[in-house]
Scaffold this motif. Structure first.
Motif, short mmCIF file in Angstrom:
data_model
loop_
_atom_site.label_atom_id
_atom_site.label_comp_id
_atom_site.label_asym_id
_atom_site.label_seq_id
_atom_site.Cartn_x
_atom_site.Cartn_y
_atom_site.Cartn_z
N MET A 165 -2.98 -13.88 0.90
CA MET A 165 -4.15 -12.96 0.25
C MET A 165 -3.51 -12.24 -0.81
O MET A 165 -4.21 -12.08 -1.86
CB MET A 165 -4.73 -11.95 1.15
CG MET A 165 -5.73 -12.72 2.33
SD MET A 165 -6.66 -11.67 3.29
CE MET A 165 -5.37 -11.18 4.61
N SER A 166 -2.29 -11.76 -0.76
CA SER A 166 -1.71 -11.08 -1.85
C SER A 166 -1.22 -12.01 -3.14
O SER A 166 -1.61 -11.55 -4.13
CB SER A 166 -0.37 -10.65 -1.48
OG SER A 166 0.51 -10.02 -2.51
N GLN A 167 -1.02 -13.37 -2.58
CA GLN A 167 -0.63 -14.27 -3.97
C GLN A 167 -2.24 -14.70 -4.60
O GLN A 167 -2.04 -14.76 -5.80
CB GLN A 167 0.04 -15.60 -3.37
CG GLN A 167 1.45 -15.54 -3.05
CD GLN A 167 2.27 -14.95 -4.03
OE1 GLN A 167 2.41 -15.50 -5.17
NE2 GLN A 167 2.94 -13.49 -3.82
N TYR A 168 -3.31 -14.87 -3.73
CA TYR A 168 -4.43 -14.89 -4.62
C TYR A 168 -4.71 -13.92 -5.32
O TYR A 168 -5.53 -14.10 -6.52
CB TYR A 168 -5.57 -15.42 -3.58
CG TYR A 168 -6.94 -15.63 -4.07
CD1 TYR A 168 -6.90 -17.02 -4.83
CD2 TYR A 168 -8.00 -14.78 -4.16
CE1 TYR A 168 -8.22 -17.17 -5.50
CE2 TYR A 168 -9.05 -15.05 -4.85
CZ TYR A 168 -9.18 -16.00 -5.49
OH TYR A 168 -10.65 -16.31 -6.04
N SER A 169 -4.68 -12.74 -4.73
CA SER A 169 -4.99 -11.29 -5.79
C SER A 169 -4.31 -11.66 -7.00
O SER A 169 -4.78 -11.43 -8.03
CB SER A 169 -4.52 -10.20 -5.04
OG SER A 169 -4.65 -9.20 -5.63
N GLN A 170 -2.80 -11.88 -7.02
CA GLN A 170 -2.32 -11.94 -8.23
C GLN A 170 -2.89 -13.09 -9.15
O GLN A 170 -2.65 -13.00 -10.37
CB GLN A 170 -0.92 -12.08 -8.16
CG GLN A 170 -0.30 -11.00 -7.40
CD GLN A 170 1.39 -11.14 -6.89
OE1 GLN A 170 2.04 -11.83 -7.48
NE2 GLN A 170 1.71 -10.64 -5.86
N PHE A 171 -3.28 -14.26 -8.43
CA PHE A 171 -3.62 -15.40 -9.35
C PHE A 171 -5.00 -15.04 -9.80
O PHE A 171 -5.30 -15.22 -11.31
CB PHE A 171 -3.74 -16.52 -8.26
CG PHE A 171 -4.90 -17.55 -9.12
CD1 PHE A 171 -4.33 -18.42 -9.93
CD2 PHE A 171 -6.12 -17.63 -8.46
CE1 PHE A 171 -5.30 -19.43 -10.44
CE2 PHE A 171 -6.95 -18.61 -9.03
CZ PHE A 171 -6.69 -19.41 -9.69
N VAL B 79 -8.02 -6.05 -2.35
CA VAL B 79 -7.24 -6.99 -1.36
C VAL B 79 -6.17 -6.28 -0.48
O VAL B 79 -5.80 -6.59 0.42
CB VAL B 79 -6.18 -7.75 -2.42
CG1 VAL B 79 -5.38 -8.71 -1.61
CG2 VAL B 79 -7.10 -8.74 -3.30
N ASN B 80 -5.97 -5.06 -0.86
CA ASN B 80 -5.05 -4.34 0.22
C ASN B 80 -5.89 -3.81 1.47
O ASN B 80 -5.48 -3.81 2.40
CB ASN B 80 -4.61 -2.82 -0.70
CG ASN B 80 -3.82 -2.04 -0.02
OD1 ASN B 80 -2.44 -2.36 0.57
ND2 ASN B 80 -4.08 -0.87 0.22
N THR B 81 -7.03 -3.45 1.00
CA THR B 81 -7.80 -3.18 2.27
C THR B 81 -8.31 -4.28 3.06
O THR B 81 -8.13 -4.00 4.37
CB THR B 81 -9.25 -2.62 1.91
OG1 THR B 81 -9.07 -1.52 0.78
CG2 THR B 81 -10.25 -2.32 2.82
N PHE B 82 -8.35 -5.53 2.54
CA PHE B 82 -8.40 -6.67 3.27
C PHE B 82 -7.31 -6.71 4.15
O PHE B 82 -7.30 -7.29 5.40
CB PHE B 82 -8.95 -7.81 2.50
CG PHE B 82 -10.13 -7.90 1.86
CD1 PHE B 82 -10.96 -7.33 2.33
CD2 PHE B 82 -10.30 -8.73 0.77
CE1 PHE B 82 -12.41 -7.44 1.72
CE2 PHE B 82 -11.63 -8.92 0.22
CZ PHE B 82 -12.64 -8.13 0.69
N ILE B 83 -6.21 -6.72 3.57
CA ILE B 83 -4.77 -6.95 4.45
C ILE B 83 -4.74 -5.92 5.52
O ILE B 83 -4.21 -6.27 6.64
CB ILE B 83 -3.67 -6.96 3.32
CG1 ILE B 83 -3.68 -8.09 2.48
CG2 ILE B 83 -2.26 -6.90 4.15
CD1 ILE B 83 -2.66 -8.05 1.21
N GLY B 84 -4.89 -4.68 5.14
CA GLY B 84 -4.85 -3.71 6.46
C GLY B 84 -5.91 -3.96 7.25
O GLY B 84 -5.45 -3.80 8.55
N LEU B 85 -7.24 -4.32 7.00
CA LEU B 85 -8.11 -4.67 8.13
C LEU B 85 -7.64 -6.26 8.77
O LEU B 85 -7.91 -5.86 10.07
CB LEU B 85 -9.46 -4.89 7.21
CG LEU B 85 -10.59 -5.74 8.25
CD1 LEU B 85 -11.06 -4.64 9.23
CD2 LEU B 85 -11.73 -6.13 7.67
#
Length: 435
Positions: A418-424, A362-368
């Motif tokens: 995206m971060s919240q879905y990652s935590q979910f 998810v961190n890579t997705f956010i950076g992209l």
């Protein structure tokens, strides 16, 4: 010990007392504050300093952004005049009127106005394709939505076929219904859960057909793409394709075949050692010299390829970290069960490695997604690239913070989602481990 009682052993209880409630200082709002904000002297000092900073900062920000802001004006000069008349000489407020006036341009770039329904439909189908995959409990709801809108599409097709006048056909919702009709027919019902993946895999072709046109839709050149439409095209494409390519690269890097391993290592290290801006310049300028004369290679397509390859290299290292975190016994268990290499990876190794790698993925997705703003350097009009054309207008010359603030807010909402879905997803997978 059968004769043990209170007369022979002093600590044997003869009576049972009712449970007492927890101390008020450890429950409710007071308990949460004490545990999270004032659990120690250091935390208490930091909390008080943070509150003092917010008290100093927020009143002025809200006064500028909300209470003294202007939403309806035709120019920056008119905005300032309205603010001074309403709040006095020297007052300063945000001129959100530029967002109100240039909203369509920030969203769609230079995409034809009469074809706005096409990116809207592509976005709705993207949501319809993502929801059943990301949230299993919402699959029946998405299917019901598809069936309802499909009925509307059939009604519109019947009316057109019979020549009856119908206003519903001119509504963009009808096109949404027609697209979801295909999705509903492909899926076949909420019981066939795996069939949702067909819509997911076919979505890139559906989106390409809607956005660029073809067959019975007028074609739209890539030069008219811009704004958040361009950001979504680049971001969704890079996110969708970088994950499977990254998995293959990570597996290839661990392969026992020397040629395959060297190729994957060389690709990953080269891409990671070159800035994305350099790759974008290569896609924009150098590829034209390497292609045969007269070859037309769409610029956005070149950018999509470079961004996807760039993200895939970083994704490969994230996946490799997850593979390295698994104990060797997991690989040996797959061999013991008689599974082939790909069966063992699909059923045993990759599910565990991907679960471990979720934060990095998810961190890579956010950076992209945030790096898509770099395409402004090669003259593609993403939201940041549109700032100069907007400010070049004499009516909005000099406006800065409002444009940056709006774009930052949209990017924050997308990245925070995206971060919240990652935590979910992490919580859901941890809960499945406990069962």
């Amino acid at each position: 010990m059968s004769g043990t009682d209170a007369r022979t052993v002093a600590y044997v209880a003869t009576t049972q007392y009712p449970e007492q409630p927890a101390p008020p200082s450890t429950t409710g709002v007071l308990g949460w504050l004490r545990e999270n904000l004032f659990s120690s002297v250091t935390n208490a000092i930091l909390t008080l300093l943070s509150i003092a900073f917010l008290v100093f900062l927020l009143p002025g920000f809200f006064e500028w952004a909300v209470f003294q802001s202007v939403w309806n004006a035709s120019s920056l000069t008119e905005c300032r005049q309205i603010i001074q008349v309403a709040h006095g000489e020297g007052a300063d407020g945000a001129c959100w009127a530029v967002i109100n006036e240039r909203f369509n341009q920030l969203m769609y770039g230079f995409y034809p106005i009469d074809k706005y329904w096409r990116p809207n439909v592509a976005l709705i189908i993207l949501i319809a394709a993502m929801i059943p995959v990301l949230f299993r409990s919402m699959r029946p709801l998405a299917y019901a939505m598809g069936v309802i809108l499909a009925g509307k599409a059939l009604f519109a097709v019947y009316a057109v076929a019979t020549g009856a006048p119908i206003a519903i056909f001119s509504s963009p919702t009808t096109y949404v219904a027609a697209a979801l009709l295909v999705a509903a027919l492909v899926v076949g019902g909420p019981a066939r859960k795996n069939r949702w993946l067909i819509l997911t895999f076919t979505y890139p072709f559906i989106a390409y057909f809607l956005l660029w046109g073809g067959i019975f839709l007028d074609s739209v050149p890539s030069t008219q793409f811009g704004g958040f439409l361009l950001t979504m095209v680049i971001g969704v494409t890079g996110i969708s394709f970088s994950l499977p390519i990254g998995i293959l690269l990570a597996l290839g890097r661990q392969s026992k075949l020397p040629v395959l391993q060297i190729m994957c290592v060389t690709f990953i290290e080269f891409i990671r050692g070159v800035p994305l801006i350099t790759l974008l310049f290569v896609a924009s300028v150098l590829l034209n010299y390497l292609l045969p004369p007269g070859t037309e290679f769409d610029l956005i397509l070149r950018v999509l390829i470079m961004v996807t390859l760039f993200a895939s290299a970083y994704m490969a290292e994230v996946i490799r970290g997850g593979l390295a975190a698994l104990p060797k016994g997991q690989y040996e268990a797959a061999d013991t069960l008689g599974l082939t290499y790909w069966q063992g990876m699909r059923l045993i190794v990759l599910p565990q490695a991907l679960k471990i790698s979720i934060p990095g993925i998810v961190n890579t997705f956010i950076g992209l997604f945030k790096d898509t703003t770099l395409v402004a350097i090669i003259a593609l009009f993403d939201p940041v690239g549109l700032f100069n054309p907007i400010r070049a207008d004499s009516d909005w010359n000099g406006i800065i913070w409002e444009l940056y603030g709006f774009v930052a807010l949209v990017f924050f909402i997308c990245c925070w989602g995206m971060s919240q879905y990652s935590q979910f997803l992490e919580r859901r997978l941890r809960a499945s481990d406990r069962r």
